[in-house]
Enzyme design. Sequence first.
Site, short mmCIF file in Angstrom:
data_model
loop_
_atom_site.label_atom_id
_atom_site.label_comp_id
_atom_site.label_asym_id
_atom_site.label_seq_id
_atom_site.Cartn_x
_atom_site.Cartn_y
_atom_site.Cartn_z
N ASP A 109 18.47 79.61 39.26
CA ASP A 109 19.63 78.79 39.63
C ASP A 109 19.21 77.57 40.46
O ASP A 109 19.99 76.64 40.66
CB ASP A 109 20.61 79.61 40.49
CG ASP A 109 21.76 80.22 39.70
OD1 ASP A 109 22.13 79.64 38.66
OD2 ASP A 109 22.28 81.26 40.14
N LYS B 35 26.00 84.52 29.86
CA LYS B 35 24.57 84.31 30.13
C LYS B 35 23.76 85.41 29.43
O LYS B 35 22.70 85.14 28.86
CB LYS B 35 24.31 84.30 31.64
CG LYS B 35 24.89 83.05 32.32
CD LYS B 35 24.89 83.14 33.85
CE LYS B 35 25.62 81.93 34.45
NZ LYS B 35 25.73 81.97 35.92
N GLN C 229 25.41 85.87 41.11
CA GLN C 229 26.59 85.09 40.72
C GLN C 229 27.50 84.83 41.93
O GLN C 229 27.79 85.73 42.70
CB GLN C 229 27.36 85.84 39.62
CG GLN C 229 28.49 85.06 38.98
CD GLN C 229 28.03 83.84 38.19
OE1 GLN C 229 26.96 83.84 37.61
NE2 GLN C 229 28.85 82.79 38.17
N1 GUN Z 1 29.08 80.18 40.34
C1 GUN Z 1 29.50 79.02 39.80
N2 GUN Z 1 28.47 78.42 39.18
C2 GUN Z 1 27.39 79.19 39.36
C3 GUN Z 1 26.03 79.08 38.96
O1 GUN Z 1 25.58 78.12 38.31
N3 GUN Z 1 25.22 80.11 39.33
C4 GUN Z 1 25.66 81.16 40.05
N4 GUN Z 1 24.78 82.10 40.39
N5 GUN Z 1 26.91 81.29 40.45
C5 GUN Z 1 27.77 80.30 40.09
#
Ligand code: GUN
Length: 304
Positions: free
Chosen positions: A123, A56, A100
Amino acid sequence: MPRLPGNVIDGKKIADDIRTELKPRLTRLADAGVVPGLAAVLVGENPASQLYVKMKGKASEEMRMSHWTIDLPADVPEARLLQEVGRLNSDPKVHGILVQQPLPDQISVDRAVSAVSPLKDVDCFHPVNVGLVLIGRPRFAPATPSGVVELLTRSGYDPNGRDVVIVGRSNIVGKPLAALLLQKAPKANATVTIAHSGTRELAAHTRRAEILIAAMGSPRFIKADMVNQGAVVIDVGINRIHDPSAKSGYRTVGDVDFDAVRPKAEAISPVPGGVGPMTIAMLLSNTVLAAEMSSKAAGAASAP
Ligand code: GUN
């Protein structure tokens, strides 16, 4: 159509197209002196989470956006995490915040996602933003679900009127994806079934799907006999399996038994190179949107 050889949907190419489409918006923001910024909070040393957060950050850099990773130890108290999120909420350079997942047991996922300002929640996990998606007035598009919708529509598969079966009911993918596809709106209007670990006769459901979406986190679970001839299959799974022949000792596979299912499918997304790059593209898109919203709000506030 953005396809790899045969019937394999090219998620990397579609994600690149989305990123390219963001460029004029980034230029307009730059003209107003705004550089969108994304902050990721990473707790502990889960290798998959570390990799996702790194990807990211790299994607943000490639778009000349700012990014920060806030690394916290695995045993961080919840109060400390909430304090960091609060600091990011009040930092005007930070337009998007993500925490995350997964999180260690001492931290409540509910409290963590609710602590993020809804205006910076790229998100789309905050309960208010989840609710806005459900009532058909999304502020942010949930990243992986909207990545799936773009993957489908940009490959020529409009969900309108289709029988869509989603396997998996997570808050990150299954539930918000069902909400998006249900809307009476373009790129949606599907008949949606969510199947899950409590579903009886799972294969009877999956075989009915014109569009089958696997999102339950079980390596190669969807076998050829669970798929209707001519179905479009989207694989959201990212699983690490032991593979002594690989240099790293592991291999990344999806929730679909790709080699067996591919000959039956009209089109299929691969892992890696399918939904994964789309999630990142949609996250960047949400961060640009968050920056646009904050810059408009700042403009309105300074208007006479
Ligand atoms: N863990 C698995 N997928 C995601 C996501 O799209 N965002 C976040 N913050 N954690 C994740």
